[in-house]
Design a protein around this motif. Structure first.
Motif, PDB file in Angstrom:
ATOM      1  N   VAL A  42      47.037  41.520  81.878  1.00  0.00           N
ATOM      2  CA  VAL A  42      48.498  41.481  81.860  1.00  0.00           C
ATOM      3  C   VAL A  42      49.046  41.610  83.276  1.00  0.00           C
ATOM      4  O   VAL A  42      49.987  40.900  83.673  1.00  0.00           O
ATOM      5  CB  VAL A  42      49.060  42.591  80.950  1.00  0.00           C
ATOM      6  N   ALA A  43      48.464  42.507  84.070  1.00  0.00           N
ATOM      7  CA  ALA A  43      48.927  42.699  85.451  1.00  0.00           C
ATOM      8  C   ALA A  43      48.732  41.428  86.274  1.00  0.00           C
ATOM      9  O   ALA A  43      49.588  41.064  87.090  1.00  0.00           O
ATOM     10  CB  ALA A  43      48.174  43.865  86.089  1.00  0.00           C
ATOM     11  N   ARG A  44      47.612  40.725  86.065  1.00  0.00           N
ATOM     12  CA  ARG A  44      47.361  39.489  86.810  1.00  0.00           C
ATOM     13  C   ARG A  44      48.389  38.420  86.446  1.00  0.00           C
ATOM     14  O   ARG A  44      48.899  37.702  87.323  1.00  0.00           O
ATOM     15  CB  ARG A  44      45.950  38.980  86.530  1.00  0.00           C
ATOM     16  N   ILE A  45      48.704  38.304  85.178  1.00  0.00           N
ATOM     17  CA  ILE A  45      49.711  37.321  84.767  1.00  0.00           C
ATOM     18  C   ILE A  45      51.073  37.663  85.364  1.00  0.00           C
ATOM     19  O   ILE A  45      51.807  36.781  85.827  1.00  0.00           O
ATOM     20  CB  ILE A  45      49.784  37.237  83.229  1.00  0.00           C
ATOM     21  N   ASN A  46      51.415  38.937  85.377  1.00  0.00           N
ATOM     22  CA  ASN A  46      52.695  39.346  85.996  1.00  0.00           C
ATOM     23  C   ASN A  46      52.740  38.954  87.468  1.00  0.00           C
ATOM     24  O   ASN A  46      53.781  38.498  87.970  1.00  0.00           O
ATOM     25  CB  ASN A  46      52.890  40.860  85.847  1.00  0.00           C
ATOM     26  N   ARG A  47      51.624  39.113  88.186  1.00  0.00           N
ATOM     27  CA  ARG A  47      51.595  38.715  89.598  1.00  0.00           C
ATOM     28  C   ARG A  47      51.739  37.208  89.747  1.00  0.00           C
ATOM     29  O   ARG A  47      52.413  36.713  90.647  1.00  0.00           O
ATOM     30  CB  ARG A  47      50.281  39.179  90.243  1.00  0.00           C
ATOM     31  N   GLU A  48      51.095  36.474  88.858  1.00  0.00           N
ATOM     32  CA  GLU A  48      51.183  35.012  88.908  1.00  0.00           C
ATOM     33  C   GLU A  48      52.602  34.526  88.657  1.00  0.00           C
ATOM     34  O   GLU A  48      53.054  33.545  89.264  1.00  0.00           O
ATOM     35  CB  GLU A  48      50.231  34.385  87.878  1.00  0.00           C
ATOM     36  N   LEU A  49      53.304  35.196  87.755  1.00  0.00           N
ATOM     37  CA  LEU A  49      54.664  34.779  87.415  1.00  0.00           C
ATOM     38  C   LEU A  49      55.642  34.982  88.564  1.00  0.00           C
ATOM     39  O   LEU A  49      56.737  34.422  88.549  1.00  0.00           O
ATOM     40  CB  LEU A  49      55.147  35.534  86.172  1.00  0.00           C
ATOM     41  N   GLU A  50      55.273  35.765  89.542  1.00  0.00           N
ATOM     42  CA  GLU A  50      56.121  35.910  90.721  1.00  0.00           C
ATOM     43  C   GLU A  50      56.145  34.640  91.562  1.00  0.00           C
ATOM     44  O   GLU A  50      57.068  34.422  92.343  1.00  0.00           O
ATOM     45  CB  GLU A  50      55.626  37.087  91.570  1.00  0.00           C
TER      46      GLU A  50
END
Length: 531
Positions: free
Chosen positions: A185-193
């Protein structure tokens, strides 16, 4: 004049090489033309007569001659090989079953069936049938894994590893699986930036790979932490593709050996490096007495120094099994999760229902655990329907009849030396067993007491559904798969709103298959959920 000296003792050693060649050719020139033509014609006739004899035997006198199926496939294995190399054998078999029925002949010595009774007759009945050796890739380090071992060796290895895949072990491994899904989940949040649209297949692959390497080697590969793309999944599929083609070519040896020589020669240094890295990780895990729950836990203290032990496992067997588990889990879990996401996007009603179930079950992300997601009935039905409609390994599961034996399978007497298997994808789509077999309806896997269950699926035959096979050689990792898949989907659905962004949504399911589905991008638009 003085006569030139001639060595009469060994004239032959003085002949030039050209003269020897001329004498060799003159021997054939001495053969009358008529005799040469007669010999050539006779050889051609012998080949033709032999070929005609083989065709006649396979079509009319072979023990499988009475079974339905395409004549060309009964005559030669080449049609089967052609579709295997193309990666569309699963679709070809679907067409053949539609045309010829449930039990058909797909090669001179191979039969595939859609009968539900075949699950027991092929994979459970004693004596157990051995795996078809032509469908297996020999382990790279020479030591068998659960996938390739037979008889007592398989029993010994599985007996040791079985505890690591039990319900009790899974409860102990839960914290590790949850840790990697939080990183997911944290990786996806970073990608969405940086990106609005993501290839979700990649990130499912990353979390599956980090989880299974941590469980199998005692250390994670940290794919989720390293920025940028990683090519592990593609490399694993290349291995599967090579294995499928190489195994198929074993029917026409030595072509398979030539392929081995070329491919293994090119990849030797990379393979040696990968083996050494994996071996070092396992050595570190086995040398520590850390109280850690993973797949190596039951192995510690049971490593044998013997080459063929009666008890325990060898270091090479541990390495071989760890690599096999990593490749299988990573590809199958990522493939199934990507397919599941696709079908939810194509079925708005199912997506709405699973979102409602997940978000009403948890107040915060930290509440989503391996144990808690087991209670999500509709989510489980979604995963089962995905495995039914688009299994990540939609192949036959071939077994070989012993040479001097026969067995009645699906009401047909199958003679010795015959390869026989259930066609996984095709039995899951058979109209005889499933209402609306080609449509995605998770409701069919709900208990009838569930208000969301639809009675139109009362006629479905659940006995046809064995996504992890059955018997003592069924997939040992079924519980682990569901734990990973349920958790990853629940985390994604709870944290993000999801929309399709794949430009070719309708053609996305058209995968090639080489043991497993070919990884394909699935682009989605994710939006952080407003709490």
């Amino acid at each position: 004049m003085v006569a030139p000296h001639v060595n009469t003792r060994n004239r032959s050693c003085m002949w030039p090489a050209a003269s020897k060649l001329e004498i060799f050719c003159s021997f054939f020139r001495a053969i009358p033309v008529e005799m040469a033509i007669h010999t050539l014609v006779s050889a051609i006739l012998l080949v033709v007569v032999y070929a005609v004899g083989v065709v006649v035997y396979r079509l009319w006198w072979h023990p499988l001659a009475s079974l339905p199926g395409p004549k060309l496939w009964a005559i030669s294995r080449l049609p089967w090989l052609w579709h295997m190399v193309k990666g569309d054998l699963w679709r070809a078999l679907a067409r053949l079953h539609d045309e010829f029925g449930d039990t058909i002949r797909i090669a001179p010595n191979e039969v595939t069936t859609l009968s539900t009774s075949a699950w027991q007759e092929i994979y459970t009945a004693q004596p157990l049938l051995l795996k078809d050796t032509f469908s297996q890739t020999p382990p790279m380090n020479g030591s068998p894994s659960l996938f390739t071992a037979e008889n007592e060796t398989h029993k010994r290895i599985r007996g040791i590893l079985a505890f690591a895949f039990s319900s009790k072990a899974l409860r102990e491994q839960a914290a590790l699986i949850e840790h990697h899904n939080s990183r997911f989940v944290a990786r996806i949040n970073r990608e969405l930036e940086q990106h609005k649209i993501l290839d979700i297949n990649k990130f499912y692959g990353y979390v599956a790979f980090d989880t299974i390497t941590d469980l199998s080697y005692g250390e994670s590969t940290a794919c989720l932490d390293i920025p940028g793309p990683h090519t592990w999944i593609e490399k694993f599929f290349l291995h599967a593709q090579y294995s499928a083609v190489r195994n198929s070519l074993r029917w026409y040896s030595p072509i398979d050996k030539i392929l081995d020589f070329c491919f293994l020669g090119i990849t030797r240094k990379t393979r040696e490096k990968n083996w050494s890295v994996a071996a070092a990780k396992i050595d570190r895990r086995l040398s520590t007495r850390e109280a850690r729950a993973d797949l190596l836990t039951p192995v510690i203290g049971r490593v044998s120094e013997e080459e063929n032990p009666r008890k325990g496992v060898t270091k090479k067997e541990i390495l071989s099994n760890a690599l096999a588990l990593v490749i299988a889990d990573c590809q199958l879990t990522a493939g199934a999760l990507t397919s599941c996401t696709y079908f939810l996007l194509k079925s708005p009603g199912a997506l709405k229902e699973v979102v409602k179930e997940v978000r009403s079950a948890f107040q915060r992300d930290g509440d989503i655990t391996v144990q808690a997601v087991q209670d999500l009935v509709y989510l489980g039905a979604v995963l089962n329907e995905t495995l039914r409609i688009h299994h990540p390994s939609p192949i036959s599961l071939p077994r070989t009849m012993p040479a001097n034996s026969s067995r009645v399978i699906s009401g047909t007497l199958i003679p010795g030396n015959t390869i026989v298997g259930v066609s996984l994808q095709n039995i899951f789509h058979c109209p005889k067993y499933w209402h609306k077999p080609d449509e995605f309806h998770p409701e069919r896997f709900l208990p009838p007491s569930d208000l969301r269950y639809d009675p139109m699926f009362d006629s479905d035959n659940r006995a046809a559904f064995m996504p992890f096979s059955t018997g003592p050689r069924n997939c040992i990792g079924a519980k682990l798969f569901f734990a990973q898949a349920r958790l990853a989907l629940a985390k994604l659905i709870w944290n993000f709103d999801i929309q399709g962004a794949e430009p070719c949504m309708d053609t996305w399911p058209d995968h090639r298959v080489f043991i497993v589905l070919e990884p394909k991008p699935l682009h989605v638009r994710l939006t952080r959920r407003e709490s």
